[in-house]
Scaffold this motif. Structure first.
Motif, PDB file in Angstrom:
ATOM      1  N   TRP A  68      13.171   1.138   1.208  1.00  0.00           N
ATOM      2  CA  TRP A  68      12.138   1.076   0.184  1.00  0.00           C
ATOM      3  C   TRP A  68      12.148  -0.348  -0.342  1.00  0.00           C
ATOM      4  N   PHE A  69      10.974  -0.920  -0.619  1.00  0.00           N
ATOM      5  CA  PHE A  69      10.904  -2.311  -1.044  1.00  0.00           C
ATOM      6  C   PHE A  69       9.683  -2.539  -1.930  1.00  0.00           C
ATOM      7  N   VAL A  70       9.682  -3.672  -2.598  1.00  0.00           N
ATOM      8  CA  VAL A  70       8.505  -4.165  -3.323  1.00  0.00           C
ATOM      9  C   VAL A  70       8.297  -5.631  -2.955  1.00  0.00           C
ATOM     10  N   VAL A  71       7.055  -6.089  -3.112  1.00  0.00           N
ATOM     11  CA  VAL A  71       6.726  -7.492  -2.907  1.00  0.00           C
ATOM     12  C   VAL A  71       6.774  -8.152  -4.281  1.00  0.00           C
ATOM     13  N   GLU A  72       7.551  -9.241  -4.376  1.00  0.00           N
ATOM     14  CA  GLU A  72       7.762  -9.873  -5.678  1.00  0.00           C
ATOM     15  C   GLU A  72       8.013 -11.365  -5.493  1.00  0.00           C
ATOM     16  N   HIS A 120       0.823  -1.213   0.000  1.00  0.00           N
ATOM     17  CA  HIS A 120       0.000   0.000   0.000  1.00  0.00           C
ATOM     18  C   HIS A 120       0.861   1.269   0.000  1.00  0.00           C
ATOM     19  N   GLY A 121       0.619   2.121  -0.958  1.00  0.00           N
ATOM     20  CA  GLY A 121       1.252   3.439  -0.980  1.00  0.00           C
ATOM     21  C   GLY A 121       2.764   3.373  -0.912  1.00  0.00           C
ATOM     22  N   THR A 122       3.320   4.219  -0.076  1.00  0.00           N
ATOM     23  CA  THR A 122       4.783   4.310   0.051  1.00  0.00           C
ATOM     24  C   THR A 122       5.248   3.967   1.462  1.00  0.00           C
ATOM     25  N   ARG A 123       4.565   3.028   2.096  1.00  0.00           N
ATOM     26  CA  ARG A 123       5.025   2.590   3.424  1.00  0.00           C
ATOM     27  C   ARG A 123       6.443   2.046   3.304  1.00  0.00           C
ATOM     28  N   THR A 124       7.294   2.422   4.244  1.00  0.00           N
ATOM     29  CA  THR A 124       8.654   1.902   4.246  1.00  0.00           C
ATOM     30  C   THR A 124       8.746   0.696   5.172  1.00  0.00           C
ATOM     31  N   GLY A 125       9.744  -0.133   4.916  1.00  0.00           N
ATOM     32  CA  GLY A 125      10.033  -1.241   5.806  1.00  0.00           C
ATOM     33  C   GLY A 125      11.121  -0.827   6.771  1.00  0.00           C
ATOM     34  N   LYS A 126      11.007  -1.258   8.014  1.00  0.00           N
ATOM     35  CA  LYS A 126      12.061  -1.040   8.997  1.00  0.00           C
ATOM     36  C   LYS A 126      12.793  -2.367   9.136  1.00  0.00           C
TER      37      LYS A 126
END
Length: 141
Positions: free
Chosen positions: A37-41, A15-21
């Motif tokens: 910054w990440f993507v699900v793939e 969703h949106g631009t949520r960042t991962g910690k």
């Protein structure tokens, strides 16, 4: 048991631009956390980092990591992905993943620019393969 194949988990993470910690261990054993910054793939979380950064060095030494993404407003929520990081220096994958990640966080119009800037030698593609996923989509409820 939640997993990245769960549509609610994937939707929350994407969703949106949520960042991962991202949590990882320094060489001294100190726990560290850094935003990524990440993507699900393909059932993984994918991000880039420099080989010589604290993250890059730590992941090469010990690939066990945890990444938490949260919603910082009501109803408050989080997904935590615990797993193992796989590192790649493949130049084509670097450009492809850097461009996809840039499209999410910087918009399609700047994706190519950031993909070229971040998809260079010395950078890594990191694929976080989940071992355990924890989530709560309504903490305040």
């Amino acid at each position: 048991v939640p997993s990245l194949s769960d549509p609610a988990v994937r939707d929350f993470l994407g969703h949106g631009t949520r960042t991962g910690k991202l949590s990882f261990l320094a060489a001294s054993g100190r726990p560290l956390v850094a935003p990524v910054w990440f993507v699900v793939e393909d059932g993984t979380l994918v991000f880039n980092t420099g080989q010589d950064t604290a993250k890059g060095r730590a992941l090469a030494r010990d690939p066990r990591v945890s990444l938490c993404v949260d919603l910082e407003e009501p109803p408050y929520a989080f997904v935590q992905v615990q797993g193992v990081a796989e590192l790649s220096e493949d130049p084509d994958e670097l450009v492809r993943t850097a461009t996809a990640i840039a499209a999410r966080y910087m918009g399609a119009e700047r994706a190519e620019e950031f993909g070229k800037r971040n998809g260079v030698p010395g950078e890594l593609v990191v694929r976080l393969r989940p071992v355990k996923v924890l989530c709560d989509f309504d903490i305040s409820g």
